[in-house]
Design an enzyme around this catalytic site. Structure first.
Site, PDB file in Angstrom:
ATOM      1  N   THR A 190      26.199  -4.435   9.576  1.00 16.21           N
ATOM      2  CA  THR A 190      26.401  -5.479   8.577  1.00 16.21           C
ATOM      3  C   THR A 190      27.750  -5.244   7.911  1.00 16.21           C
ATOM      4  O   THR A 190      28.257  -4.124   7.894  1.00 16.21           O
ATOM      5  CB  THR A 190      25.326  -5.422   7.478  1.00 16.21           C
ATOM      6  OG1 THR A 190      25.392  -4.131   6.863  1.00 16.21           O
ATOM      7  CG2 THR A 190      23.946  -5.634   8.048  1.00 16.21           C
ATOM      8  N   LYS A 447      25.306 -16.125 -14.132  1.00 13.83           N
ATOM      9  CA  LYS A 447      24.206 -16.282 -15.093  1.00 13.83           C
ATOM     10  C   LYS A 447      24.789 -16.476 -16.489  1.00 13.83           C
ATOM     11  O   LYS A 447      25.237 -15.527 -17.119  1.00 13.83           O
ATOM     12  CB  LYS A 447      23.291 -15.059 -15.058  1.00 13.83           C
ATOM     13  CG  LYS A 447      22.488 -14.985 -13.792  1.00 13.83           C
ATOM     14  CD  LYS A 447      21.789 -13.648 -13.654  1.00 13.83           C
ATOM     15  CE  LYS A 447      21.779 -13.203 -12.210  1.00 13.83           C
ATOM     16  NZ  LYS A 447      22.630 -12.061 -11.895  1.00 13.83           N
ATOM     17  N   TRP A 452      21.146 -20.207 -14.457  1.00  9.49           N
ATOM     18  CA  TRP A 452      21.898 -19.953 -13.222  1.00  9.49           C
ATOM     19  C   TRP A 452      22.857 -21.093 -12.938  1.00  9.49           C
ATOM     20  O   TRP A 452      22.479 -22.258 -12.990  1.00  9.49           O
ATOM     21  CB  TRP A 452      20.925 -19.815 -12.033  1.00  9.49           C
ATOM     22  CG  TRP A 452      20.222 -18.512 -11.991  1.00  9.49           C
ATOM     23  CD1 TRP A 452      20.162 -17.591 -13.001  1.00  9.49           C
ATOM     24  CD2 TRP A 452      19.476 -17.987 -10.905  1.00  9.49           C
ATOM     25  NE1 TRP A 452      19.410 -16.514 -12.596  1.00  9.49           N
ATOM     26  CE2 TRP A 452      18.969 -16.743 -11.311  1.00  9.49           C
ATOM     27  CE3 TRP A 452      19.185 -18.441  -9.628  1.00  9.49           C
ATOM     28  CZ2 TRP A 452      18.192 -15.938 -10.487  1.00  9.49           C
ATOM     29  CZ3 TRP A 452      18.406 -17.656  -8.797  1.00  9.49           C
ATOM     30  CH2 TRP A 452      17.920 -16.411  -9.223  1.00  9.49           C
TER      31      TRP A 452
END
Ligand code: AMP
Length: 545
Positions: A190, A447, A452
């Site tokens: 990854t 936030k 959000w």
């Protein structure tokens, strides 16, 4: 007399192996072509029959070097035919091909190669300077094979020349072994921006199933008359599985080598009559800007679609390609942990009669899950799945036959739920028809005052402003609200817009508290090794973290 029911007949159990893709390509689709562009822009042509024969020779050569079942064979290569040969020869002989991301820092490459226990490495001659920066830190490496992409190979230091090895190998088919379909075929790491990279193992079975579903008409729809250009690197999630899907379907392949700038990609698409190209949004934003400068000058009429993923494809770009150049974008979402395809933005029949705006809304979504990929989203780990109402945001979870069940060494176990779903880290809404819309990476969401704010929605809207080439929205520290959005903006050549203009552009579609407090003009947005916005860097440099 037996009281048992008569035995029912059974189907044969034949393992799903990459070997079948290779042999099928080499025989049934033997005339399909593989074109590879070299660093000097010359192009080399081979057929799938050639690739089959060369893969056999490579397997013989690797076996002579001591490669056996499970040996890790790394690649440090651009996209080209030798890389494809490694993609097939290594797994089909029972070993494991490990694609190293050449954009990583040498220290990370050393960590990953050690972690994977790589014993043999194929390196492009043009990448030897990079290899030299970490080779000594990987004691497991026993053999270095150099692919002469940019001229003759110097073997005096113990390196071997790829073409010489192939030429010296027996010219007879390699006896591909019967393998367990769950055997490891490939390892990809990854590209995590936090913590160490994690290894994901693709099996023969996951790769074959992934190829089959990718090939479906309503997924990517590859066919034997396609000419596929994976601009996405073969070190990034197996170039989204496209090389394997091409082998399965008999589609021809065109590999760009190191030339991934928009003008080179455009030229290759025109010269090689490409029908399907695939890559991250940056490349296509650049191409769109080039095409807009010279409308109609370059013949891209063969292009059936360009597959875009890795980061969100902005709606304005999708519309621009379609309306001004007749090119349809296929927007897809995936992850290294998914082999990598998860969802594709495909218009269902009832949407094909919808107006352009409604269609664009779907085409710019991340799409609906492809067959065998199951999805749900959650507000809290142990809470219930959230409703598919197109509005409720939660973390996307997934499971399926090509979703990783663990990382190499059982690291990062907290990425899986107790009931066996993989937590993607993407915050999404899902609508009634299963279309997923990514609103953020969990770590990138802004936030503000407990609410959000979707950085992706703001970016998309900013990129629809005529002066804006690219925009990345990130969280800045704020005493009163905790966090506030700030936008990094790259303007198109010769264009400019004031902060007030940009704010006014956004004010028509978002609540006031969503509007960025600041705009930072940049020449280039910092990116990760796989082309994603590097928001951690933006936060550190411009967000007061
Ligand atoms: P990687 O494993 O490097 O391919 O990264 C996977 C991540 O890239 C996903 O979890 C998403 O955050 C992001 N990603 C991939 N495709 C898309 C897309 N079409 N739109 C938005 N984000 C995407």
């Amino acid at each position: 007399m037996s009281t048992h029911a008569p035995t029912l007949g059974r189907m044969m159990h034949r393992p799903l192996l990459i070997t079948h893709l290779l042999e099928r390509a080499a025989t049934i689709h033997g005339r399909a072509t593989v074109v590879s562009q070299r660093p000097d822009k010359t192009r080399v042509r081979r057929t799938y029959a050639d690739i089959g024969a060369r893969a056999s020779r490579l397997a013989h050569a690797l076996a002579a070097l001591g490669v056996t079942a499970g040996t890790r064979v790394a690649t440090l290569c651009w996209n080209h035919e030798a890389h494809l040969e490694a993609y097939v020869a290594v797994p089909c002989m029972g070993a494991v091909v490990h694609t190293l991301n050449l954009r990583l820092h040498p220290n990370d490459l050393a960590y990953i190669a050690r972690h994977a226990n790589d014993e043999v490495i194929l390196v492009d001659r043009s990448l030897l300077p990079l290899f030299a920066q970490f080779a000594a830190q990987v004691p497991s490496l026993r053999h270095v094979i150099v692919v002469g992409d940019s001229g003759p190979v110097d073997t005096s230091g113990g390196h071997r020349d790829y073409e010489t090895l192939l030429a010296q190998a027996p010219p007879v088919p390699y006896p591909w072994p019967d393998l367990d379909e769950n055997a490891a075929a490939m390892i990809c790491y990854t590209s995590g921006t936090t913590g160490n990279p994690k290894g994901v193992v693709y099996s023969h079975r996951s790769t074959v199933l992934h190829s089959l579903v990718s090939a479906m008409a309503d997924t990517l729809g590859l066919k034997d008359d396609d000419v596929v250009l994976p601009v996405v690197p073969m070190f990034h999630a197996a170039a989204w599985g496209l090389p394997y899907t091409a082998l399965l379907t008999g589609a021809s392949l065109v590999f760009p080598g190191p030339h991934l700038d928009a003008a080179s990609v455009r030229d290759l698409m025109v010269k090689e009559k490409v029908t399907v190209a695939a890559g991250v949004p940056t490349i296509w934003l650049g191409l769109l800007a080039l095409l807009d400068e010279e409308p109609g000058k370059h013949d891209l009429s063969r292009v059936r679609t360009t597959i875009i993923g890795g980061s969100a494809a902005p709606a304005a770009m999708i519309a621009g390609f379609r309306e001004r150049h007749g090119i349809i974008i296929t927007h897809a979402w995936g992850m290294t942990e998914l082999n990598p395809l998860g969802t594709v933005a495909h218009l269902k029949p009832h949407l094909r009669a919808a107006d352009a705006a409604a269609q664009l809304e779907v085409l710019a979504s991340q799409g609906a899950p492809v067959p065998f990929v199951e999805i749900r989203h959650k507000g809290e780990d142990d809470g219930p799945p959230l409703p598919w109402d197109g509005a409720t945001m939660g973390e996307l979870e997934t499971r399926g036959p090509w979703v990783a069940d663990s990382y190499v060494g059982d690291e990062g176990e907290d990425r899986w739920t107790a009931d066996g779903w993989f937590k993607t880290g993407d915050v999404v809404t899902i609508d009634r028809e299963g279309y997923v819309r990514i609103t953020d990476r969990a770590k990138d969401v802004v936030k503000s005052g407990g609410e959000w704010i979707s950085s992706v929605a703001l970016e998309n809207a900013l990129m629809s402003h005529p002066a804006v080439l690219e925009a990345a929205v990130f969280a800045a520290r704020d005493e009163k609200w905790g966090e506030r959005p700030v936008a990094a903006v790259v303007f198109k050549d010769g264009r400019r817009a004031s902060d007030d203009e940009l704010r006014a552009h956004l004010a028509t579609r978002f609540p006031k508290f969503w509007l960025p407090d600041r705009f930072v003009a940049m020449h280039q947005i910092p990116r990760t090794s796989t082309g994603k916005f590097l928001k951690s860097k933006l936060r550190e440099e411009h967000g007061g973290w």
